[in-house]
Design an enzyme around this catalytic site. Sequence first.
Site, PDB file in Angstrom:
ATOM      1  N   SER A 106       0.991  -6.726  13.027  1.00  0.00           N
ATOM      2  CA  SER A 106       1.888  -7.735  12.386  1.00  0.00           C
ATOM      3  C   SER A 106       2.838  -8.283  13.179  1.00  0.00           C
ATOM      4  O   SER A 106       3.378  -7.615  13.963  1.00  0.00           O
ATOM      5  CB  SER A 106       2.568  -7.178  11.182  1.00  0.00           C
ATOM      6  OG  SER A 106       3.477  -7.890  10.476  1.00  0.00           O
TER       7      SER A 106
ATOM      8  N   ASP B 147      -9.780 -10.792   9.441  1.00  0.00           N
ATOM      9  CA  ASP B 147      -9.367  -9.429   9.302  1.00  0.00           C
ATOM     10  C   ASP B 147     -10.221  -8.250   9.636  1.00  0.00           C
ATOM     11  O   ASP B 147      -9.883  -7.488  10.308  1.00  0.00           O
ATOM     12  CB  ASP B 147      -8.541  -9.355   8.121  1.00  0.00           C
ATOM     13  CG  ASP B 147      -7.580  -8.085   8.012  1.00  0.00           C
ATOM     14  OD1 ASP B 147      -6.764  -7.874   8.839  1.00  0.00           O
ATOM     15  OD2 ASP B 147      -7.754  -7.309   6.917  1.00  0.00           O
TER      16      ASP B 147
ATOM     17  N   LYS C 240      -8.230  -2.414   1.432  1.00  0.00           N
ATOM     18  CA  LYS C 240      -8.270  -1.486   2.463  1.00  0.00           C
ATOM     19  C   LYS C 240      -9.004  -0.335   2.434  1.00  0.00           C
ATOM     20  O   LYS C 240      -9.364   0.586   3.326  1.00  0.00           O
ATOM     21  CB  LYS C 240      -6.879  -1.148   3.018  1.00  0.00           C
ATOM     22  CG  LYS C 240      -6.115  -2.753   3.200  1.00  0.00           C
ATOM     23  CD  LYS C 240      -6.663  -3.145   4.738  1.00  0.00           C
ATOM     24  CE  LYS C 240      -5.782  -4.312   5.220  1.00  0.00           C
ATOM     25  NZ  LYS C 240      -6.595  -4.829   6.383  1.00  0.00           N
TER      26      LYS C 240
ATOM     27  N   HIS D 280     -10.754  -4.101  13.095  1.00  0.00           N
ATOM     28  CA  HIS D 280      -9.595  -4.810  12.340  1.00  0.00           C
ATOM     29  C   HIS D 280      -9.218  -5.933  13.163  1.00  0.00           C
ATOM     30  O   HIS D 280      -8.355  -5.679  14.095  1.00  0.00           O
ATOM     31  CB  HIS D 280      -8.692  -3.671  12.117  1.00  0.00           C
ATOM     32  CG  HIS D 280      -7.410  -4.179  11.256  1.00  0.00           C
ATOM     33  ND1 HIS D 280      -6.200  -3.766  11.387  1.00  0.00           N
ATOM     34  CD2 HIS D 280      -7.535  -5.220  10.417  1.00  0.00           C
ATOM     35  CE1 HIS D 280      -5.390  -4.337  10.456  1.00  0.00           C
ATOM     36  NE2 HIS D 280      -6.323  -5.118   9.657  1.00  0.00           N
TER      37      HIS D 280
ATOM     38  N   LYS E 260      -1.743 -12.961  15.429  1.00  0.00           N
ATOM     39  CA  LYS E 260      -3.334 -12.728  15.277  1.00  0.00           C
ATOM     40  C   LYS E 260      -3.909 -13.843  14.762  1.00  0.00           C
ATOM     41  O   LYS E 260      -4.886 -14.477  14.793  1.00  0.00           O
ATOM     42  CB  LYS E 260      -3.679 -11.476  14.845  1.00  0.00           C
ATOM     43  CG  LYS E 260      -5.085 -11.200  14.589  1.00  0.00           C
ATOM     44  CD  LYS E 260      -5.458  -9.758  13.976  1.00  0.00           C
ATOM     45  CE  LYS E 260      -5.109  -9.680  12.596  1.00  0.00           C
ATOM     46  NZ  LYS E 260      -5.359  -8.330  12.021  1.00  0.00           N
ATOM     47  N   THR E 261      -3.095 -14.135  13.323  1.00  0.00           N
ATOM     48  CA  THR E 261      -3.848 -15.115  12.383  1.00  0.00           C
ATOM     49  C   THR E 261      -3.455 -16.445  12.883  1.00  0.00           C
ATOM     50  O   THR E 261      -4.481 -17.456  12.853  1.00  0.00           O
ATOM     51  CB  THR E 261      -3.035 -14.954  10.789  1.00  0.00           C
ATOM     52  OG1 THR E 261      -3.200 -13.882  10.435  1.00  0.00           O
ATOM     53  CG2 THR E 261      -3.402 -16.023  10.218  1.00  0.00           C
TER      54      THR E 261
ATOM     55  N   ARG F 263       0.697  -1.087  -0.109  1.00  0.00           N
ATOM     56  CA  ARG F 263      -0.032   0.062   0.071  1.00  0.00           C
ATOM     57  C   ARG F 263       0.828   1.290   0.144  1.00  0.00           C
ATOM     58  O   ARG F 263       1.967   1.054   0.568  1.00  0.00           O
ATOM     59  CB  ARG F 263      -0.896  -0.048   1.257  1.00  0.00           C
ATOM     60  CG  ARG F 263      -2.004  -1.171   1.153  1.00  0.00           C
ATOM     61  CD  ARG F 263      -3.053  -0.939   2.222  1.00  0.00           C
ATOM     62  NE  ARG F 263      -2.139  -1.128   3.634  1.00  0.00           N
ATOM     63  CZ  ARG F 263      -1.880  -0.141   4.236  1.00  0.00           C
ATOM     64  NH1 ARG F 263      -2.366   1.293   4.205  1.00  0.00           N
ATOM     65  NH2 ARG F 263      -1.295  -0.314   5.587  1.00  0.00           N
TER      66      ARG F 263
ATOM     67  N   ARG G  65       1.554 -12.418  -1.037  1.00  0.00           N
ATOM     68  CA  ARG G  65       0.218 -12.739  -0.515  1.00  0.00           C
ATOM     69  C   ARG G  65      -0.510 -13.495  -1.544  1.00  0.00           C
ATOM     70  O   ARG G  65      -0.180 -13.829  -2.565  1.00  0.00           O
ATOM     71  CB  ARG G  65      -0.747 -11.215  -0.638  1.00  0.00           C
ATOM     72  CG  ARG G  65      -0.079 -10.192   0.162  1.00  0.00           C
ATOM     73  CD  ARG G  65      -0.343 -10.197   1.752  1.00  0.00           C
ATOM     74  NE  ARG G  65      -0.084  -8.951   2.585  1.00  0.00           N
ATOM     75  CZ  ARG G  65      -0.623  -8.752   3.675  1.00  0.00           C
ATOM     76  NH1 ARG G  65      -1.461  -9.470   3.924  1.00  0.00           N
ATOM     77  NH2 ARG G  65      -0.266  -7.638   4.492  1.00  0.00           N
TER      78      ARG G  65
END
Length: 663
Positions: free
Chosen positions: A363, A382, A326, A345, A367-368, A181, A447
């Site tokens: 990051s 997400d 996003k 988020h 979390k994942t 991004r 990704r």
Amino acid sequence: MADNGDFSFANGGAPQSPVGRNGLARIQTNKRENGICHDDSTPPVKAQTLHELHSLQKKRSAPTTPIKGAQSALAPSVVSDEERQKQQLQSISASLASLTRETGPKVVKGDPAKSVPAPKVEHHHLTTPTICVSDSSLKFTHVLYNLSPAELYEQAIKHERGSFITSTGALATLSGAKTGRSPRDKRVVMDETTTEELWWGKGSPNIEIDDHTFMVNRERAVDYLNSLDKVFVNDQFLNWDPEHRLKVRIVSARAYHALFMHNMCIRPTLEELEEFGTPDFTIYNAGQFPCNRYTHYMTSSTSVDINLARREMVILGTQYAGEMKKGLFSVMHYLMPKKQILSLHSGCNMGKDGDVALFFGLSGTGKTTLSTDHNRYLIGDDEHCWSDNGVSNIEGGCYAKCIDLSREKEPDIWNAIKFGTVLENIVFDEHTREVDYADKSVTENTRAAYPIEYIPNAKIPCVGPHPKNVILLACDAFGVLPPVSKLTLPQTMYHFISGYTALVAGTEEGVKEPQATFSACFGAAFIMLHPTKYAAMLADKMQKHGATGWLVNTGWSGGRYGVGSRIKLAYTRKIINAIHSGSLLDAKYSKTEVFGLEIPDQVEGVPADILNPINTWADKDAYRETLLKLAGLFQKNFEVFLNYKIGKDNSLTEDILAAGPIF
């Protein structure tokens, strides 16, 4: 030999056949009841031309998001196919209207590369351009509307350089020069409404642009899209809660972008497409074309612009697909709170008994990993909404990091990379097409985008009851936060607004000092309103529905990075399991100094001595010194939020400040 239909054998069984023409033996077969042997004849096809023959191969359908155990709430439309197509094309034409073509271009469905001309469609709404007549008014803009993954594969492979099929069937593609991004190039139109409503100034991700400049960039994007032989149009939904879902239209120049959004948004059924109508929000992705750097407010050839009044987003100068995902998330961060719905988020999963947990974390915090649990249902990885109906996923897919991906560590993500999945900027073997996930030749930000139903334990539809636990994850490389703490509501708000984690710095000249990172609401780059507004809504919903806040440190213990060691993942999983089961609520708690965090005296399967971080430090003075250093960083970060007043008589702001570190 009599012609009885049987072979005649003599002299040891050798077949005897009469001689046919040209001296060749005549072969005779046994006659069946119908008089024909191995009959595979059928009536001829009902086609007069090859085009008609080819048309028989295909039947109409539409890509959908499967909803187990549920039927569409919409009845089949009684509108004729011709009328429905006309309405769709009128809507798309209106979306592509510009300053010089108030009613939009002449749009027609179909691929211009096909030899058969596209069907003629009557457009009563189209008129001569209002300013001047140019070649663009004489051409059709061909619309490839809601194509399936297979169709988009064909378009990408044929027409987009850098598109390949990998060994597992995923589509590998490149996003061009931008592989992430561009937050400094993101702009939001400042008008009378957004001036008062949005968060501007220091610490805010919102950079202003005026309406005129937005329209200049919009005109540039629309003109570029209209100049192409074809554009891809996706009509899809955001938010699995049907009461609060958003209709979005994505107009793009690349099949890769269309497939990406097909995966990431919620896919309508055929009936829902027929009733889709005018979208609530539209994206114009002209990322292959740069913005004009001499245009006011522009600082580079890239510009990602959002106009909340027009409900539009324009992308110029970047082909990175994550900008669309996003960008829509930012829009949801504005629209949902206006309906008293909290946008989050976070990851989200649900136990078999219906207990829902939210996972927040930047990051590297896990979390994942922690929200993906084979014993629980995945609601989403997400983006979520928390309304009066419960929690719902905003998206219809997952966008997973691929760097160093392995089957052993992330089996669900590994197995999800198959036909239909988009792989961005990865490197693969030229011959076998096997992906090397450790290769960073293009970028470290590789990704994979895939539909959420590719995850075996995904809950479809992606909705659940009100959350029972709110888990804030921090990878504390300073090593002074406890592995788990139970938070009061003001503490939950304070740490939610702070959005803390500490990452390991680069190794310049052998120095490895941790660096504190703060991201408001664990997603500062995407929020639109002041962080305290989201925090107040979170506290209100937690209090109303009896949710408990937790701070979980997945980082270091016994010293900072380089001295101590990282808390074992097995211990963290035991902690998360104890939160899910509710057993951690029954533990005895004691309060830490400075941060005032409540820590349990025991967690099943976790050594009791690591629960209080001071116990794990050999040098107690170094622990206190590091603890005070981190507390100072928290206080300095929070200074930017002090001027915003919330609650009656500013009471809520004072409660939040009192929940921070005291020393």
